[in-house]
Motif scaffolding. Structure first.
Motif, short mmCIF file in Angstrom:
data_model
loop_
_atom_site.label_atom_id
_atom_site.label_comp_id
_atom_site.label_asym_id
_atom_site.label_seq_id
_atom_site.Cartn_x
_atom_site.Cartn_y
_atom_site.Cartn_z
N HIS A 99 0.83 -1.21 0.00
CA HIS A 99 0.00 0.00 0.00
C HIS A 99 0.87 1.27 0.00
N PRO A 129 0.91 3.96 -1.96
CA PRO A 129 0.22 5.26 -2.01
C PRO A 129 -0.31 5.71 -0.64
N ALA A 150 2.52 7.12 1.35
CA ALA A 150 2.86 8.47 0.91
C ALA A 150 1.87 9.50 1.47
N LEU A 151 0.59 9.18 1.43
CA LEU A 151 -0.42 10.11 1.96
C LEU A 151 -0.27 10.28 3.47
N ALA A 207 8.17 1.89 -4.26
CA ALA A 207 7.36 1.80 -5.48
C ALA A 207 8.20 1.35 -6.67
#
Length: 344
Positions: free
Chosen positions: A152, A154, A157-158, A211
């Motif tokens: 996960h 993304p 990153a958030l 990533a």
């Protein structure tokens, strides 16, 4: 002749001032009675407490979001950031206790009050930062020895962006309030939060590396976060150590000396000491005045000197002013009887 003059809650027959005295004092311009100083100190403590609870809520929410992402992603970089955010939020507890204690009135055992509790809270903050550095470093090294994929990406990153936003807001808030009320512990806590914000940005690098399929990116960023924590630990420890050792800005001492020398009747400043008690300053001054002046006149000079200091030195809440007679040729030193008590 000497004239000790003291503006202090224990002066005269008004131990701590009453509500009516504080109310009437507020309506009287240019007065510096002890009760008003207590009111100002209470207001500073209230602002410090408000800053702590607001930042606790923001950092607590940020840490919860990050912890949820750590649970599903397995990112050690984000784990280090979450641990640091949690530790930063928890430092509000000792600081909050210190601010509450600092509002208690001085008594016969703690004659200077409880302001030093704030400095002890600063020590607790430094120890908390150190513990978070050890935990983050240990986890990063373990992951370097046993690399694992990060899921996960993304979401990681958030979560990192959320950590940066929350910490930077809290850092600015704490540092601003800490400097305004003179709290070294709160400023140190703000620096702690700022470093958390930068480490959150570092987590983004780890997410980018993950990533791209580079497994070592996450633990390496975790080690970088550990190094950043160590840097803020150094700065915070230095700030708290100086406060514990009664260090003040030399420019503040120079300013106080200049103001005292400009007071009518003051012929010299033989001694000037400033010290912090929590986020409040106290002063001890020895002035040289006309040796032929009456006790009342010497006392008047001492009062004017204290009055000038209270206006010129930010966050000064009390001063002890002593008047010494100007030396006369052939006259013995009036402090000769104390010479054998001086430190070797």
């Amino acid at each position: 002749m000497s004239d000790p003059h003291r503006h202090h809650p224990h002066d005269g027959h008004r131990p701590h001032g009453g509500r009516w005295h504080r109310l009437t004092h507020r309506l009287t311009p240019h007065s510096h009675e002890s009760a008003a100083k207590v009111d100002s100190a209470l207001e500073s403590s209230a602002r410090g407490l408000r800053a702590l609870w607001v930042s606790l809520a923001v950092l607590g929410a940020t840490a919860l979001v990050q912890a949820a992402v750590v649970a599903v992603s397995g990112s050690v970089a984000l784990l280090g950031d979450t641990v640091h955010n949690t530790a930063d939020a928890l430092t509000a507890v000792p600081l909050g206790i210190a601010f509450v204690l600092g509002r208690r009135a001085a008594n016969r055992r703690f004659t200077y009050g409880y302001g030093r509790a704030e400095d002890l809270a600063g020590v607790a903050i430094v120890l908390t930062i150190a513990a978070s550095a050890v935990l983050a470093g240990w986890t990063a090294v373990d992951r370097l020895l046993d690399p694992r994929p990060v899921a996960h990406v993304p979401a990681v990153a958030l979560a990192a962006l959320a950590g940066f936003a929350g910490n930077e807001w809290v850092a600015r808030y704490r540092i601003r309030v800490g400097r305004e009320i003179g709290s070294a512990a709160l400023v140190a806590d703000g620096l702690h939060a700022r470093t958390d914000g930068y480490t959150s940005l570092a987590v983004l690098l780890g997410a980018g590396g993950a990533a791209l399929g580079w497994r070592l990116a996450d633990p390496l960023v975790g080690l970088a976060i550990t190094a950043a924590i160590a840097l803020v630990l150094r700065d915070a420890a230095r700030e708290v150590f100086r406060r514990l050792m009664d260090a003040v800005d030399p420019a503040l001492v120079d300013r106080a000396e200049q103001v005292l020398r400009e007071v009518p009747g003051v012929r010299g400043v033989s001694e000037l000491r400033l010290r912090w008690v929590g986020h409040r300053l106290r002063a001890e001054v020895a002035l040289v005045v006309d040796g032929e002046a009456t006790v009342r006149r010497a006392h008047g000079v001492a009062v004017e000197a204290e009055h000038a200091l209270l206006h010129a030195v930010p966050r000064l809440t009390a001063a002890l002013v002593h008047a010494d007679p100007a030396p006369v040729p052939g006259e013995a030193d009036p402090h000769l009887a104390l010479a054998h008590h001086a430190p070797g």
